[in-house]
Design an enzyme around this catalytic site. Sequence first.
Site, PDB file in Angstrom:
ATOM      1  N   SER A   1      -5.853  -8.226  13.633  1.00 22.41           N
ATOM      2  CA  SER A   1      -5.999  -9.374  12.735  1.00 22.41           C
ATOM      3  C   SER A   1      -5.331  -9.165  11.375  1.00 22.41           C
ATOM      4  CB  SER A   1      -7.476  -9.744  12.539  1.00 22.41           C
ATOM      5  OG  SER A   1      -7.666 -10.525  11.395  1.00 22.41           O
TER       6      SER A   1
ATOM      7  N   SER B   1       4.087  -7.601  17.563  1.00 20.87           N
ATOM      8  CA  SER B   1       5.185  -8.499  17.178  1.00 20.87           C
ATOM      9  C   SER B   1       5.206  -8.715  15.667  1.00 20.87           C
ATOM     10  CB  SER B   1       5.046  -9.847  17.884  1.00 20.87           C
ATOM     11  OG  SER B   1       3.835 -10.465  17.518  1.00 20.87           O
TER      12      SER B   1
ATOM     13  N   TYR C   1      -1.592  -5.195   7.979  1.00 21.58           N
ATOM     14  CA  TYR C   1      -1.651  -4.934   9.428  1.00 21.58           C
ATOM     15  C   TYR C   1      -0.256  -4.632   9.975  1.00 21.58           C
ATOM     16  CZ  TYR C   1      -2.069  -5.913  14.448  1.00 21.58           C
ATOM     17  OH  TYR C   1      -2.011  -5.838  15.831  1.00 21.58           O
TER      18      TYR C   1
ATOM     19  N   ASN D   1       0.976 -12.219  20.717  1.00 21.17           N
ATOM     20  CA  ASN D   1      -0.186 -13.122  20.914  1.00 21.17           C
ATOM     21  C   ASN D   1      -0.756 -13.124  22.333  1.00 21.17           C
ATOM     22  OD1 ASN D   1       1.511 -14.291  18.567  1.00 21.17           O
ATOM     23  ND2 ASN D   1      -0.553 -15.125  18.306  1.00 21.17           N
TER      24      ASN D   1
ATOM     25  N   ASP E   1       1.309 -15.438   7.795  1.00 20.94           N
ATOM     26  CA  ASP E   1       1.667 -16.025   9.092  1.00 20.94           C
ATOM     27  C   ASP E   1       3.173 -16.236   9.165  1.00 20.94           C
ATOM     28  OD1 ASP E   1      -0.519 -16.267  10.653  1.00 20.94           O
ATOM     29  OD2 ASP E   1      -0.895 -18.390  10.237  1.00 20.94           O
TER      30      ASP E   1
HETATM   31  P1  NAD Z   1      -9.930  -5.721  20.318  1.00 27.04           P
HETATM   32  O1  NAD Z   1     -10.464  -5.788  18.931  1.00 27.04           O
HETATM   33  O2  NAD Z   1     -10.582  -6.552  21.351  1.00 27.04           O
HETATM   34  O3  NAD Z   1      -9.867  -4.228  20.823  1.00 27.04           O
HETATM   35  C1  NAD Z   1      -9.716  -3.118  19.985  1.00 27.04           C
HETATM   36  C2  NAD Z   1     -10.711  -2.066  20.425  1.00 27.04           C
HETATM   37  O4  NAD Z   1     -10.541  -0.901  19.601  1.00 27.04           O
HETATM   38  C3  NAD Z   1     -12.161  -2.519  20.274  1.00 27.04           C
HETATM   39  O5  NAD Z   1     -12.884  -2.244  21.457  1.00 27.04           O
HETATM   40  C4  NAD Z   1     -12.672  -1.694  19.105  1.00 27.04           C
HETATM   41  O6  NAD Z   1     -14.072  -1.447  19.159  1.00 27.04           O
HETATM   42  C5  NAD Z   1     -11.843  -0.433  19.244  1.00 27.04           C
HETATM   43  N1  NAD Z   1     -11.765   0.289  17.977  1.00 27.04           N
HETATM   44  C6  NAD Z   1     -11.537  -0.223  16.740  1.00 27.04           C
HETATM   45  N2  NAD Z   1     -11.602   0.752  15.816  1.00 27.04           N
HETATM   46  C7  NAD Z   1     -11.856   1.904  16.479  1.00 27.04           C
HETATM   47  C8  NAD Z   1     -12.052   3.237  16.074  1.00 27.04           C
HETATM   48  N3  NAD Z   1     -11.998   3.592  14.775  1.00 27.04           N
HETATM   49  N4  NAD Z   1     -12.297   4.171  17.015  1.00 27.04           N
HETATM   50  C9  NAD Z   1     -12.386   3.824  18.329  1.00 27.04           C
HETATM   51  N5  NAD Z   1     -12.234   2.564  18.770  1.00 27.04           N
HETATM   52  C10 NAD Z   1     -11.959   1.621  17.862  1.00 27.04           C
HETATM   53  O7  NAD Z   1      -8.362  -6.094  20.181  1.00 27.04           O
HETATM   54  P2  NAD Z   1      -7.263  -6.330  21.301  1.00 27.04           P
HETATM   55  O8  NAD Z   1      -6.775  -7.717  21.131  1.00 27.04           O
HETATM   56  O9  NAD Z   1      -7.745  -5.868  22.618  1.00 27.04           O
HETATM   57  O10 NAD Z   1      -6.110  -5.382  20.767  1.00 27.04           O
HETATM   58  C11 NAD Z   1      -5.804  -4.134  21.371  1.00 27.04           C
HETATM   59  C12 NAD Z   1      -4.580  -3.557  20.681  1.00 27.04           C
HETATM   60  O11 NAD Z   1      -3.476  -4.448  20.816  1.00 27.04           O
HETATM   61  C13 NAD Z   1      -4.744  -3.306  19.198  1.00 27.04           C
HETATM   62  O12 NAD Z   1      -4.046  -2.123  18.879  1.00 27.04           O
HETATM   63  C14 NAD Z   1      -4.045  -4.489  18.569  1.00 27.04           C
HETATM   64  O13 NAD Z   1      -3.574  -4.199  17.267  1.00 27.04           O
HETATM   65  C15 NAD Z   1      -2.914  -4.694  19.541  1.00 27.04           C
HETATM   66  N6  NAD Z   1      -2.350  -6.039  19.542  1.00 27.04           N
HETATM   67  C16 NAD Z   1      -3.081  -7.070  20.031  1.00 27.04           C
HETATM   68  C17 NAD Z   1      -2.524  -8.344  20.052  1.00 27.04           C
HETATM   69  C18 NAD Z   1      -3.288  -9.521  20.604  1.00 27.04           C
HETATM   70  O14 NAD Z   1      -2.718 -10.612  20.632  1.00 27.04           O
HETATM   71  N7  NAD Z   1      -4.513  -9.366  21.067  1.00 27.04           N
HETATM   72  C19 NAD Z   1      -1.235  -8.556  19.550  1.00 27.04           C
HETATM   73  C20 NAD Z   1      -0.520  -7.472  19.048  1.00 27.04           C
HETATM   74  C21 NAD Z   1      -1.081  -6.208  19.075  1.00 27.04           C
END
Ligand code: NAD
Length: 332
Positions: A92, A132, A155, A184, A293
Amino acid sequence: MTHEITDELQGIKVLVTGGAGFIGSNLCEFLLNNNAIVHCLDNFATGHRENISSFLNHPNFTLFTGDIRNLTDCKNAVSSMDYVLHQAALGSVPRSINDPITTNEVNVSGFLNMLTATRDEGVKRFVYAASSSTYGDSTTLPKEEDIIGKPLSPYAITKYVNELYANIFHKVYGVDTIGLRYFNVFGRKQDPNGAYAAVIPKFVKQLIDHQSPVINGDGSFSRDFTYIDNVIEMNVKAMLSIHPDAANNVYNVAYGERTTLIELLGILKEELAQYDTAIKDIEIQFGPERVGDVPHSLASIDKAKSLLGYAPVFDIKKGLQASVDWYWEHLK
Ligand code: NAD
């Protein structure tokens, strides 16, 4: 691909960090369904126990409740593993603007801990969630991996620093890494609640609850929305690829088409109206644009196609249909 059972995963040992989160729990589930041995490291900061409850007692699954900011927790979880799929982070853009320090501690120091633990354990490959957001203020479309701009949020900085560290750990210590720049992502198990919820689950929940979704801006902003099963496919291909040029690279993970927020809400209303016709008439509201954004996002997926054989099968329509079915069952 993701509904297929592949024997390539049989018996391989994989640590999924952030395995109780949206993407991580889907990865754990897919790996277990394909007979891999799975460790999950999560501190439940944003993840949920219900995401992993269906396989918590699976004999091939071990949960390590711990924090990636703690090197010992990382070492314990990675011990004896063949591969790491590193998903743990604080996602986020708005969260990082409100609290850049914690975002940096988790996303940068935590990442460095995981890379260090991976190096020391002699893991075969470290595949990590990049973003992205690294394209920042670059206006070039479609986004190609080598052309990035300046980051637009704390971020985005953390995710770019991940790529820099991965590159250095390869050059200096020989750690084999692949970064996946997710665009996304959406699908089952994505959290619809809280101030930092992603746009698709948030809109779905609001529509199911007969509330007006609020679009930040005029709705013309567009995104390359990517269904979770395409992301699973990419992680598995990145992990197992034996192409000589595959490793120590970053790849876009997307479908390769863009959809505006207005179009997105149109599809969501149409899909949900099949369950509840009143949803068709819910009005959309418009609010101010959000800081950080980017107006438009669209990926080139040519690199992933040619080096990893990525062939995503879920376009936005197919992905939204599957997601809406899942949310209707779980939120209603
Ligand atoms: P999410 O928040 O559902 O999952 C992240 C997980 O990491 C959670 O289960 C959280 O409890 C765990 N976590 C956070 N801090 C932690 C810590 N200090 N120690 C151990 N665990 C920890 O998010 P997501 O959407 O599943 O994203 C997963 C990854 O993908 C992230 O790295 C995110 O930055 C990346 N990402 C996601 C998107 C998207 O669209 N969802 C886009 C780009 C990148």
